[in-house]
Each structure stands twice: as structure tokens, then as C-alpha cells.
Design a protein around this motif. Structure first.
Motif, PDB file in Angstrom:
ATOM      1  N   TYR A  13       0.789  -1.235   0.000  1.00 51.46           N
ATOM      2  CA  TYR A  13       0.000   0.000   0.000  1.00 51.46           C
ATOM      3  C   TYR A  13       0.822   1.286   0.000  1.00 51.46           C
ATOM      4  O   TYR A  13       0.251   2.377  -0.118  1.00 51.46           O
ATOM      5  N   GLY A  14       2.125   1.183   0.135  1.00 49.51           N
ATOM      6  CA  GLY A  14       2.970   2.365   0.277  1.00 49.51           C
ATOM      7  C   GLY A  14       2.832   3.371  -0.846  1.00 49.51           C
ATOM      8  O   GLY A  14       2.641   4.567  -0.612  1.00 49.51           O
ATOM      9  N   THR A  57      -8.257   0.303   3.853  1.00 52.73           N
ATOM     10  CA  THR A  57      -9.145   1.369   4.324  1.00 52.73           C
ATOM     11  C   THR A  57      -8.627   1.945   5.630  1.00 52.73           C
ATOM     12  O   THR A  57      -8.610   3.169   5.820  1.00 52.73           O
ATOM     13  N   TRP A  58      -8.183   1.086   6.524  1.00 52.10           N
ATOM     14  CA  TRP A  58      -7.648   1.531   7.814  1.00 52.10           C
ATOM     15  C   TRP A  58      -6.417   2.401   7.605  1.00 52.10           C
ATOM     16  O   TRP A  58      -6.287   3.465   8.209  1.00 52.10           O
ATOM     17  N   LEU A  59      -5.509   1.982   6.717  1.00 52.54           N
ATOM     18  CA  LEU A  59      -4.299   2.767   6.446  1.00 52.54           C
ATOM     19  C   LEU A  59      -4.640   4.111   5.808  1.00 52.54           C
ATOM     20  O   LEU A  59      -4.035   5.137   6.140  1.00 52.54           O
ATOM     21  N   PHE A  60      -5.617   4.135   4.915  1.00 51.96           N
ATOM     22  CA  PHE A  60      -6.007   5.402   4.298  1.00 51.96           C
ATOM     23  C   PHE A  60      -6.687   6.326   5.306  1.00 51.96           C
ATOM     24  O   PHE A  60      -6.569   7.544   5.215  1.00 51.96           O
ATOM     25  N   GLU A 134     -16.312   2.620   2.451  1.00 50.60           N
ATOM     26  CA  GLU A 134     -14.906   2.796   2.839  1.00 50.60           C
ATOM     27  C   GLU A 134     -14.533   4.273   2.891  1.00 50.60           C
ATOM     28  O   GLU A 134     -13.838   4.709   3.811  1.00 50.60           O
ATOM     29  N   THR A 135     -14.995   5.030   1.912  1.00 50.68           N
ATOM     30  CA  THR A 135     -14.715   6.469   1.887  1.00 50.68           C
ATOM     31  C   THR A 135     -15.326   7.150   3.104  1.00 50.68           C
ATOM     32  O   THR A 135     -14.700   8.010   3.725  1.00 50.68           O
ATOM     33  N   ALA A 136     -16.530   6.751   3.470  1.00 51.66           N
ATOM     34  CA  ALA A 136     -17.187   7.309   4.661  1.00 51.66           C
ATOM     35  C   ALA A 136     -16.363   7.010   5.911  1.00 51.66           C
ATOM     36  O   ALA A 136     -16.201   7.889   6.771  1.00 51.66           O
ATOM     37  N   LEU A 137     -15.840   5.805   6.009  1.00 51.57           N
ATOM     38  CA  LEU A 137     -14.986   5.457   7.156  1.00 51.57           C
ATOM     39  C   LEU A 137     -13.719   6.303   7.181  1.00 51.57           C
ATOM     40  O   LEU A 137     -13.330   6.823   8.231  1.00 51.57           O
ATOM     41  N   ILE A 138     -13.062   6.431   6.040  1.00 50.35           N
ATOM     42  CA  ILE A 138     -11.808   7.182   5.960  1.00 50.35           C
ATOM     43  C   ILE A 138     -12.016   8.639   6.341  1.00 50.35           C
ATOM     44  O   ILE A 138     -11.243   9.211   7.106  1.00 50.35           O
ATOM     45  N   LEU A 139     -13.069   9.251   5.815  1.00 52.06           N
ATOM     46  CA  LEU A 139     -13.316  10.678   6.043  1.00 52.06           C
ATOM     47  C   LEU A 139     -14.134  10.955   7.300  1.00 52.06           C
ATOM     48  O   LEU A 139     -14.329  12.117   7.656  1.00 52.06           O
ATOM     49  N   ASN A 140     -14.620   9.888   7.930  1.00 48.20           N
ATOM     50  CA  ASN A 140     -15.472  10.025   9.107  1.00 48.20           C
ATOM     51  C   ASN A 140     -16.743  10.820   8.766  1.00 48.20           C
ATOM     52  O   ASN A 140     -17.147  11.728   9.492  1.00 48.20           O
TER      53      ASN A 140
END
Length: 175
Positions: A13-14, A57-60, A134-140
Motif C-alpha cells: 500500500y505504500g 481502508t484503515w491505512l487510508f 470505505e470512503t465514509a470510514l476514511i473521512l469520518n
């Protein structure tokens, strides 16, 4: 967390995390530093990863928060007023210019000119291909906010591309 697992994450993912952060900060050196910070935080907080989302998703999510913190610390007043991530133009390296065709380069430059919330959602949903959830999780954000913001962002991006002389057909093929 084993060192091998961290190395595997960086290998897997780097580059993707780096390009995401680079699109936000528009400074390659700073993007490298923030990418490294992202993986260090992931390493330190692995036990908090609850497997509710994918590792990517967690890393992003961590990368998004690290980038947000960087702007908050660097320009606290601008962050408070919603003016963050507007500090300098992205100047691609000569190798990047050669690699990009004109349309792709123009698309990225136009995305850079959008307001930060639009830029975030377009990069995550369309360029990095995260799902709405996933986007919702990343951006809260809520999923409905992601959907509405993406809809508005794509309209704004299309209008900006058309102002720059691109046709709607090019927009459809690119996004």
C-alpha cells in the motif's frame, strides 16, 4: 505486529498511500514524510485495528488524519477557516510530466484546484476506487454525505474541465 507485516503493508500500500497524500499536500518530500508517519502510526496502533474494514481502508484513514493534522498544525487559522490544502501548486517532476498525457495532467491540475472536501472524495472514490462505505470510514462522514459531496464534486470538476477547453466526452472517459 510483526516487522514482516509492516514491510508487507508498505510494499502493498505504500505507493498508493504516498500518491493519495501527494495529491493533498502537493509537495513530494512532505508526502514522503507523512507517508512514513502513517505507517509508523499504523505500526504503533495495530492493536486498535478492529478488522471492521480492510487494512487498506484503515491505512487510508490514518493517512487522511495524518494529512489533516499536518495542515492543522502548519496553518491553524487557515484550517479553522476551511482554507487548508491550498498552499502551493503541484509541480510534477520531469519524469512525471513525460509519463502523463496532457488530459491526465489537466485532470490532476483541475482536481488540485477544487475545494478540499471535493478533492478528498474524488481522489478516494474515483482515483483510489474506494467504495462509498470505505470512503465514509476514511473521512469520518456518513455514506449519504459521501454520495452528495461526490455528486457535487464531479459537477464542479466537469465545469472546471469544460472551462479549460475539455469536452464532456473527455470527462466521461477520464472519470
Amino acid at each position: 505486529m510483526e516487522q514482516e507485516e509492516l514491510t508487507e503493508w508498505i510494499d502493498q500500500y505504500g505507493e498508493s498511500v504516498l500518491t493519495y497524500i501527494l495529491l493533498m499536500v502537493r509537495d513530494y518530500q512532505k508526502a514522503e514524510d507523512l507517508t512514513q508517519e502513517t505507517f509508523i502510526k499504523a505500526y504503533r496502533h495495530k492493536q486498535q485495528f478492529e478488522q471492521k474494514s480492510s487494512e487498506k481502508t484503515w491505512l487510508f484513514t490514518i493517512a487522511h488524519n495524518v494529512t489533516k493534522d499536518y495542515f492543522r498544525k502548519k496553518h491553524p487559522l487557515q484550517h479553522f477557516l476551511g482554507l487548508t490544502m491550498e498552499e502551493k501548486d503541484y509541480k510534477p517532476t520531469p519524469d512525471q510530466i513525460v509519463a502523463m498525457n496532457f488530459q491526465t495532467e489537466q485532470l490532476y491540475r483541475t482536481i488540485q484546484q477544487l475545494k478540499p472536501t471535493y478533492r478528498h472524495v474524488i481522489i478516494l472514490r474515483k482515483l483510489k476506487e474506494f467504495s462509498t462505505a470505505e470512503t465514509a470510514l476514511i473521512l469520518n462522514w456518513s455514506e449519504s454525505k459521501v454520495k452528495m459531496t461526490l455528486k457535487r464534486a464531479l459537477i464542479e470538476l466537469k465545469n472546471e474541465l469544460i472551462k479549460g477547453g475539455f469536452t464532456s466526452e473527455i470527462f466521461r472517459r477520464t472519470i
